[in-house]
Design an enzyme around this catalytic site. Structure first.
Site, PDB file in Angstrom:
ATOM      1  N   ASP A 159       4.415   0.786  11.967  1.00 39.65           N
ATOM      2  CA  ASP A 159       3.842  -1.087  11.256  1.00 39.65           C
ATOM      3  C   ASP A 159       2.690  -1.893  12.200  1.00 39.65           C
ATOM      4  O   ASP A 159       2.106  -2.702  11.345  1.00 39.65           O
ATOM      5  CB  ASP A 159       3.998  -0.679  10.258  1.00 39.65           C
ATOM      6  CG  ASP A 159       3.333   1.327   9.396  1.00 39.65           C
ATOM      7  OD1 ASP A 159       3.150   1.682   8.444  1.00 39.65           O
ATOM      8  OD2 ASP A 159       3.114   2.378  10.757  1.00 39.65           O
ATOM      9  N   ARG A 198      -0.094  13.996  13.451  1.00 40.38           N
ATOM     10  CA  ARG A 198       0.823  13.993  11.726  1.00 40.38           C
ATOM     11  C   ARG A 198       0.568  15.708  11.106  1.00 40.38           C
ATOM     12  O   ARG A 198       0.248  14.930   9.932  1.00 40.38           O
ATOM     13  CB  ARG A 198      -0.729  12.808  11.126  1.00 40.38           C
ATOM     14  CG  ARG A 198      -0.644  11.689  11.944  1.00 40.38           C
ATOM     15  CD  ARG A 198      -0.183  11.002  12.537  1.00 40.38           C
ATOM     16  NE  ARG A 198       0.587  10.319  10.517  1.00 40.38           N
ATOM     17  CZ  ARG A 198       0.112   9.451  10.501  1.00 40.38           C
ATOM     18  NH1 ARG A 198      -0.881   8.595  10.446  1.00 40.38           N
ATOM     19  NH2 ARG A 198       0.853   8.674   9.389  1.00 40.38           N
ATOM     20  N   CYS A 215      -4.708  11.918  13.080  1.00 36.48           N
ATOM     21  CA  CYS A 215      -5.515  10.689  13.120  1.00 36.48           C
ATOM     22  C   CYS A 215      -5.165  10.643  13.969  1.00 36.48           C
ATOM     23  O   CYS A 215      -4.666  10.922  15.316  1.00 36.48           O
ATOM     24  CB  CYS A 215      -4.997  10.157  12.015  1.00 36.48           C
ATOM     25  SG  CYS A 215      -3.616   9.287  12.423  1.00 36.48           S
ATOM     26  N   ARG A 262      -5.052  10.601   4.543  1.00 35.97           N
ATOM     27  CA  ARG A 262      -3.527  11.545   4.856  1.00 35.97           C
ATOM     28  C   ARG A 262      -2.718  11.826   3.326  1.00 35.97           C
ATOM     29  O   ARG A 262      -2.498  12.222   3.003  1.00 35.97           O
ATOM     30  CB  ARG A 262      -2.952  11.656   5.830  1.00 35.97           C
ATOM     31  CG  ARG A 262      -3.751  11.357   6.872  1.00 35.97           C
ATOM     32  CD  ARG A 262      -2.960  11.200   8.761  1.00 35.97           C
ATOM     33  NE  ARG A 262      -2.213  12.570   8.376  1.00 35.97           N
ATOM     34  CZ  ARG A 262      -1.199  12.169   8.313  1.00 35.97           C
ATOM     35  NH1 ARG A 262      -0.368  11.320   7.407  1.00 35.97           N
ATOM     36  NH2 ARG A 262      -0.141  13.688   8.085  1.00 35.97           N
ATOM     37  N   VAL A 285       7.862   6.454  17.375  1.00 31.95           N
ATOM     38  CA  VAL A 285       7.913   7.805  16.033  1.00 31.95           C
ATOM     39  C   VAL A 285       6.240   7.841  16.222  1.00 31.95           C
ATOM     40  O   VAL A 285       5.818   9.166  15.986  1.00 31.95           O
ATOM     41  CB  VAL A 285       7.530   6.036  14.602  1.00 31.95           C
ATOM     42  CG1 VAL A 285       6.798   7.229  13.796  1.00 31.95           C
ATOM     43  CG2 VAL A 285       8.847   5.417  14.696  1.00 31.95           C
ATOM     44  N   LYS A 315       1.304  -1.481   0.028  1.00 30.77           N
ATOM     45  CA  LYS A 315       0.396  -0.254  -0.157  1.00 30.77           C
ATOM     46  C   LYS A 315       0.834   1.523   0.370  1.00 30.77           C
ATOM     47  O   LYS A 315       0.746   1.900  -0.771  1.00 30.77           O
ATOM     48  CB  LYS A 315      -0.911   0.087   1.431  1.00 30.77           C
ATOM     49  CG  LYS A 315      -1.683   1.001   1.701  1.00 30.77           C
ATOM     50  CD  LYS A 315      -2.588   1.128   2.708  1.00 30.77           C
ATOM     51  CE  LYS A 315      -1.769   1.751   4.578  1.00 30.77           C
ATOM     52  NZ  LYS A 315      -1.245   3.007   4.836  1.00 30.77           N
ATOM     53  N   ASN A 316       1.546   1.127   0.730  1.00 33.53           N
ATOM     54  CA  ASN A 316       2.599   3.092   0.455  1.00 33.53           C
ATOM     55  C   ASN A 316       3.478   2.694  -0.098  1.00 33.53           C
ATOM     56  O   ASN A 316       4.513   3.601   0.260  1.00 33.53           O
ATOM     57  CB  ASN A 316       3.437   2.398   2.561  1.00 33.53           C
ATOM     58  CG  ASN A 316       2.182   2.281   3.697  1.00 33.53           C
ATOM     59  OD1 ASN A 316       0.816   2.604   3.342  1.00 33.53           O
ATOM     60  ND2 ASN A 316       2.909   1.986   4.686  1.00 33.53           N
ATOM     61  N   ARG A 319      -8.773  -0.319   4.448  1.00 34.42           N
ATOM     62  CA  ARG A 319      -7.905   0.172   3.714  1.00 34.42           C
ATOM     63  C   ARG A 319      -6.629  -0.463   4.153  1.00 34.42           C
ATOM     64  O   ARG A 319      -6.164   0.642   2.631  1.00 34.42           O
ATOM     65  CB  ARG A 319      -7.630   1.897   4.607  1.00 34.42           C
ATOM     66  CG  ARG A 319      -8.729   2.380   5.240  1.00 34.42           C
ATOM     67  CD  ARG A 319      -8.746   4.144   5.746  1.00 34.42           C
ATOM     68  NE  ARG A 319      -7.248   4.567   5.436  1.00 34.42           N
ATOM     69  CZ  ARG A 319      -6.495   5.234   6.455  1.00 34.42           C
ATOM     70  NH1 ARG A 319      -6.263   5.283   7.245  1.00 34.42           N
ATOM     71  NH2 ARG A 319      -5.294   5.459   5.982  1.00 34.42           N
TER      72      ARG A 319
HETATM   73  C1  EPZ Z   1       3.615   6.974   6.630  1.00 35.73           C
HETATM   74  O1  EPZ Z   1       3.224   7.686   7.198  1.00 35.73           O
HETATM   75  C2  EPZ Z   1       2.760   6.027   5.799  1.00 35.73           C
HETATM   76  N1  EPZ Z   1       2.045   6.000   5.554  1.00 35.73           N
HETATM   77  C3  EPZ Z   1       2.953   5.221   7.928  1.00 35.73           C
HETATM   78  O2  EPZ Z   1       2.049   3.530   7.184  1.00 35.73           O
HETATM   79  C4  EPZ Z   1       3.826   5.059   8.775  1.00 35.73           C
HETATM   80  O3  EPZ Z   1       3.468   4.577   9.875  1.00 35.73           O
HETATM   81  C5  EPZ Z   1       4.416   6.174   9.260  1.00 35.73           C
HETATM   82  O4  EPZ Z   1       5.863   6.638   7.759  1.00 35.73           O
HETATM   83  C6  EPZ Z   1       6.163   5.584   9.332  1.00 35.73           C
HETATM   84  O5  EPZ Z   1       6.386   4.577   9.345  1.00 35.73           O
HETATM   85  C7  EPZ Z   1       2.150   5.398   4.300  1.00 35.73           C
HETATM   86  O6  EPZ Z   1       3.232   6.053   3.899  1.00 35.73           O
HETATM   87  C8  EPZ Z   1       1.194   6.041   3.747  1.00 35.73           C
HETATM   88  P1  EPZ Z   1       6.009  10.090   9.212  1.00 35.73           P
HETATM   89  P2  EPZ Z   1       4.247   9.546   7.305  1.00 35.73           P
HETATM   90  O7  EPZ Z   1       6.161  11.286   7.883  1.00 35.73           O
HETATM   91  O8  EPZ Z   1       4.974   9.710   6.397  1.00 35.73           O
HETATM   92  C9  EPZ Z   1       6.512  13.518  11.737  1.00 35.73           C
HETATM   93  C10 EPZ Z   1       0.209   2.540   8.104  1.00 35.73           C
HETATM   94  O9  EPZ Z   1       0.096   2.079   8.862  1.00 35.73           O
HETATM   95  N2  EPZ Z   1       5.947  14.294  11.075  1.00 35.73           N
HETATM   96  O10 EPZ Z   1       7.656   8.980   8.508  1.00 35.73           O
HETATM   97  O11 EPZ Z   1       3.501  10.519   7.858  1.00 35.73           O
HETATM   98  C11 EPZ Z   1       5.500  12.911  11.923  1.00 35.73           C
HETATM   99  O12 EPZ Z   1       4.152  13.323  12.904  1.00 35.73           O
HETATM  100  C12 EPZ Z   1       0.427   3.887   7.962  1.00 35.73           C
HETATM  101  O13 EPZ Z   1       0.534   2.127   6.949  1.00 35.73           O
HETATM  102  C13 EPZ Z   1       6.624  15.737  11.224  1.00 35.73           C
HETATM  103  O14 EPZ Z   1       6.852  16.538  12.530  1.00 35.73           O
HETATM  104  O15 EPZ Z   1       4.816   8.802   8.808  1.00 35.73           O
HETATM  105  C14 EPZ Z   1       5.868  11.058  13.133  1.00 35.73           C
HETATM  106  O16 EPZ Z   1       5.814  11.753  14.520  1.00 35.73           O
HETATM  107  C15 EPZ Z   1       0.389   4.594   9.053  1.00 35.73           C
HETATM  108  N3  EPZ Z   1       6.369  16.579  10.446  1.00 35.73           N
HETATM  109  C16 EPZ Z   1       6.574  10.740  12.416  1.00 35.73           C
HETATM  110  O17 EPZ Z   1       7.439  12.364  11.975  1.00 35.73           O
HETATM  111  C17 EPZ Z   1       6.553  16.383   9.030  1.00 35.73           C
HETATM  112  O18 EPZ Z   1       6.141  18.094   7.833  1.00 35.73           O
HETATM  113  C18 EPZ Z   1       6.794   9.928  11.497  1.00 35.73           C
HETATM  114  O19 EPZ Z   1       6.300  10.449  10.120  1.00 35.73           O
HETATM  115  C19 EPZ Z   1       6.602  14.893   8.985  1.00 35.73           C
HETATM  116  C20 EPZ Z   1       6.321  13.929   9.517  1.00 35.73           C
END
Ligand code: EPZ
Length: 419
Positions: free
Chosen positions: A306, A122, A117, A93, A328, A22-23, A398
């Site tokens: 995840d 996020r 969420c 998202r 995370v 998916k990702n 999803r």
């Molecule tokens: C991706 O989300 C995945 N989704 C998530 O999978 C996964 O849990 C996550 O990466 C971590 O591996 C997709 O790829 C579509 P991040 P993403 O930006 O990119 C902070 C699932 O279950 N952050 O790596 O949204 C954030 O709050 C989903 O399939 C900021 O502060 O996650 C978090 O604490 C759930 N500012 C950390 O970084 C930003 O601009 C990592 O988030 C961006 C992120």
């Protein structure tokens, strides 16, 4: 609102096929906005999030042709709208992944801020900071990100946090920017690598793929490509945990064991006997109860967040006491509250869960709150005494393709109740 009804106590056995990730599918579909000719994307999983992304691209004017196996042809030459509306973004998202490609190809984007969420706030500040450094004029008002750029230019960007979609958005934007972009502290997840490989097949110039520093030299245009999505490592890990919890013996095909070393290491620690090939993984846990195992989530290649909820469920019935530390996301233990209702002995202390395994969980009506939390409730239902009913399973749909069908193929007693 569909529900899942699961009768626990059956050791899983047999073999199933793993779907595309998916990702990886989501950013790669967004990347078709960058190409001036048609792209063909294969091994796309049948998931609600993929449907949402296709709806979003279609509403922009991307022409999509989809066959019965969900092989997708995408042509972005008649894109007329550069917007991702709140009504779609609030359901997924990852819609924010169109921001970088729209800006790079069309110089304009109007994308709803993805709200928080269940698992956290996020934010997307790092996406916005990076695009601004590349010359975009970005205003955030009334819940929308409005961005314009005559032509993005290369920049040296250090991302304060490792962000998967942040890295993906900036990498996509940089492929058509003028000059070279350096992304430091970049995410190294396999899905980021898959996107980079897809972009390179479109003609992008990217070096450092798989490392935490990406060098992207902008080009004038990108061409369509034929690309097949890599296997879903989280779906793979979820079914392996299901087999381990039920004391079963399964084989997963069309997957890639090299994508989940940290998870396989932890499954070995709980006592599972694991054998692997290039595209398959076999796990044998017959006659065994899992040993408790400590988990500490962190960006790839460390243990993936995840898979945290799934191991919370496993430790709930394991022999011993374990701690699970979530580094995370700030609120990713919602599943623990539901598992407690099934008899799990879990104490939450900040970002840590202390779990004392019990021999059996009890069936109960429970509610899914987010994608991976709902998967952990399915796993708990597979081992609980009695019939577990899980509500709000749209969260599951999803991210898991035909979960009740695949689990039934492995011998589980599970069915979807349509309301
Ligand atoms: C991706 O989300 C995945 N989704 C998530 O999978 C996964 O849990 C996550 O990466 C971590 O591996 C997709 O790829 C579509 P991040 P993403 O930006 O990119 C902070 C699932 O279950 N952050 O790596 O949204 C954030 O709050 C989903 O399939 C900021 O502060 O996650 C978090 O604490 C759930 N500012 C950390 O970084 C930003 O601009 C990592 O988030 C961006 C992120």
């Amino acid at each position: 609102m569909d529900k899942l009804l699961i009768t626990g106590g059956i050791p899983l056995s047999g073999e199933i096929r793993i779907s595309g990730a998916k990702n990886a599918a989501l950013p790669i579909l967004a990347a078709t906005l960058l190409a001036e000719t048609s792209s063909y994307v294969n091994n796309v999983p049948h998931l609600q999030d993929v449907t949402t992304m296709m709806n979003l691209l279609g509403r922009m004017g991307v022409e999509l042709i989809v066959d019965e196996k969900l092989n997708i042809q995408a042509d972005s030459n008649r894109v007329h709208t550069f917007a991702a509306p709140y009504e779609l973004v609030k359901t997924m998202r990852a819609s924010v992944l169109v921001l970088g490609p729209l800006l790079a190809r069309f110089g304009e984007a109007h994308v709803s801020l993805p709200g928080g969420c269940a698992i956290g706030s996020r934010p997307v500040n790092l996406h916005i900071q990076g695009l601004t450094a590349m010359g975009a004029d970005i205003q955030v008002e009334n819940g929308y990100i409005s961005a314009k750029a005559k032509r993005l230019h290369g920049a040296k960007i250090f991302m304060d946090l490792v962000t998967v979609t942040g890295t993906e958005n900036l990498m996509m934007a940089a492929t058509l920017a003028e000059g070279t972009t350096i992304l430091e502290n970049a995410a190294r997840e396999p899905e980021v690598i898959d996107l980079a490989k897809c972009l390179i097949s479109m003609g992008a110039k990217i070096e450092g793929v798989g490392s935490d520093t990406l060098h992207i030299e902008g080009v004038e245009k990108l061409s369509g490509t034929h690309y097949s999505i890599l296997p879903d490592r989280i779906e793979t890990g979820t079914y392996l945990v299901a087999a381990a919890m039920t004391g079963g013996h399964i084989k997963l095909k069309d997957t890639d064991p090299s994508l989940l070393d940290a998870v396989l290491q932890k499954l070995t620690e709980i006592g599972a006997y694991i054998t692997t090939g290039d595209s398959w993984i076999e796990l044998d846990m017959r006659g065994q109860r899992p040993q408790a195992v400590d988990i500490y989530t962190s960006p790839y290649p460390a243990f993936p967040t995840d898979m945290q909820a799934q191991f919370t469920a496993l430790n709930s019935i394991a022999d011993g006491v374990a701690t699970i530390t979530e580094t995370v996301f700030e609120n990713r233990f919602m599943h623990a509250l539901e598992l407690q209702r099934m008899g799990a002995k879990i104490r939450l202390e900040g970002n840590m869960a202390i779990i004392k395994g019990v021999p059996r969980l009890q069936a109960a009506p429970v509610m899914a709150t987010d994608l991976r939390a709902s998967a952990s409730l399915v796993l708990a239902g597979l081992v609980a005494d009695g019939d577990t009913v899980i509500e709000r399973i749209y969260h599951i749909d999803r991210g898991y393709e035909r979960i009740e069908e695949k689990l039934s193929q492995l011998g589980a007693k599970i069915r979807r109740i349509r309301y």
